[in-house]
Design a protein around this motif. Structure first.
Motif, PDB file in Angstrom:
ATOM      1  N   LEU A 101      -4.877  -6.296   5.818  1.00 17.28           N
ATOM      2  CA  LEU A 101      -4.872  -6.679   4.412  1.00 17.28           C
ATOM      3  C   LEU A 101      -5.672  -7.963   4.193  1.00 17.28           C
ATOM      4  N   TYR A 105      -9.032  -8.357   1.819  1.00 20.94           N
ATOM      5  CA  TYR A 105      -9.166  -9.411   0.811  1.00 20.94           C
ATOM      6  C   TYR A 105     -10.444 -10.216   1.049  1.00 20.94           C
ATOM      7  N   ALA A 110      -9.948  -5.747  -1.613  1.00 18.58           N
ATOM      8  CA  ALA A 110      -8.597  -5.793  -2.176  1.00 18.58           C
ATOM      9  C   ALA A 110      -8.402  -7.131  -2.862  1.00 18.58           C
ATOM     10  N   SER A 113      -2.127  -8.094  -2.635  1.00 19.94           N
ATOM     11  CA  SER A 113      -1.209  -7.230  -1.887  1.00 19.94           C
ATOM     12  C   SER A 113       0.133  -7.925  -1.791  1.00 19.94           C
ATOM     13  N   THR A 126      -1.096  -2.623  -2.764  1.00 15.83           N
ATOM     14  CA  THR A 126      -2.383  -3.291  -2.630  1.00 15.83           C
ATOM     15  C   THR A 126      -3.234  -2.810  -3.789  1.00 15.83           C
ATOM     16  N   TYR A 128      -6.893  -2.320  -4.940  1.00 12.78           N
ATOM     17  CA  TYR A 128      -8.257  -2.244  -4.431  1.00 12.78           C
ATOM     18  C   TYR A 128      -9.257  -2.388  -5.567  1.00 12.78           C
ATOM     19  N   ALA A 140      -7.418   2.178   2.708  1.00 10.65           N
ATOM     20  CA  ALA A 140      -5.972   2.126   2.939  1.00 10.65           C
ATOM     21  C   ALA A 140      -5.590   2.873   4.219  1.00 10.65           C
ATOM     22  N   ASP A 143      -5.629   1.090   7.683  1.00  7.57           N
ATOM     23  CA  ASP A 143      -4.550   0.166   8.018  1.00  7.57           C
ATOM     24  C   ASP A 143      -3.787   0.703   9.234  1.00  7.57           C
TER      25      ASP A 143
END
Length: 167
Positions: A101, A105, A110, A113, A126, A128, A140, A143
């Motif tokens: 995450l 960012y 993103a 979150s 989150t 996006y 996603a 992750d």
């Protein structure tokens, strides 16, 4: 579990709000955001649409300002089908999840979150900032905690006024 959740929230907030002088991607994104905030709505709309984003304008009846709306994508992180990891495995996956995450960012994919405060099936979100749902879904699914099956994702388009901040 509550201590882990609290520490994760603190870590995530630190990632989201820390200044990174050495990160070119982070500074480019910040420069882009500053440049966007200075652009007239029509130019910003044209730039976003050229990048593949969906937008629309509306007039605020109170101020008579033109407000630019942009489509974002919210990923709901839900309890996944595989939640049988040991505590050590779950803690490791959580650390990898937070790193992912933070990377999303920093790269500008993103915008925000965070976990939910209850212990329900929907664990967090989150948002996006990408042009397509397919791109949000792909990011996603990268992750590690989603790959493991501990969390699953559900993505929905979401509209927000461009340039407005949480308060």
């Amino acid at each position: 579990m509550e201590k882990i959740r609290f520490l994760c929230v603190i870590l995530l907030l630190g990632l989201l709000f820390s200044c990174k002088d050495s990160g070119e991607v982070a500074s480019v994104k910040i420069d882009q955001q500053l440049a966007e905030s200075e652009l007239p709505v029509a130019q910003l709309k044209k730039r976003l649409e050229a990048q593949g984003f969906q937008t629309f304008n509306y007039i605020d009846e109170k101020t008579m300002d033109t407000i630019l709306m942009q489509q974002y994508f919210i990923a709901f992180l839900k309890s996944g089908p595989n939640r049988s990891q040991s505590k050590a495995e779950a803690d490791s996956l959580q650390a990898l999840h937070l790193a992912h995450l933070g990377s999303m960012y920093e790269q500008g994919y993103a915008d925000i979150s965070g976990p939910f405060g209850d212990n329900g099936d929907i664990r967090g979100i989150t948002i996006y900032n990408v042009p397509t749902q397919e791109m949000a879904d792909s990011l996603a699914k990268m992750d590690p905690i989603v790959k493991s099956g501990r969390l699953a994702i559900e993505i929905h388009p979401w509209w927000a006024a461009k340039g407005y901040k949480l308060r």
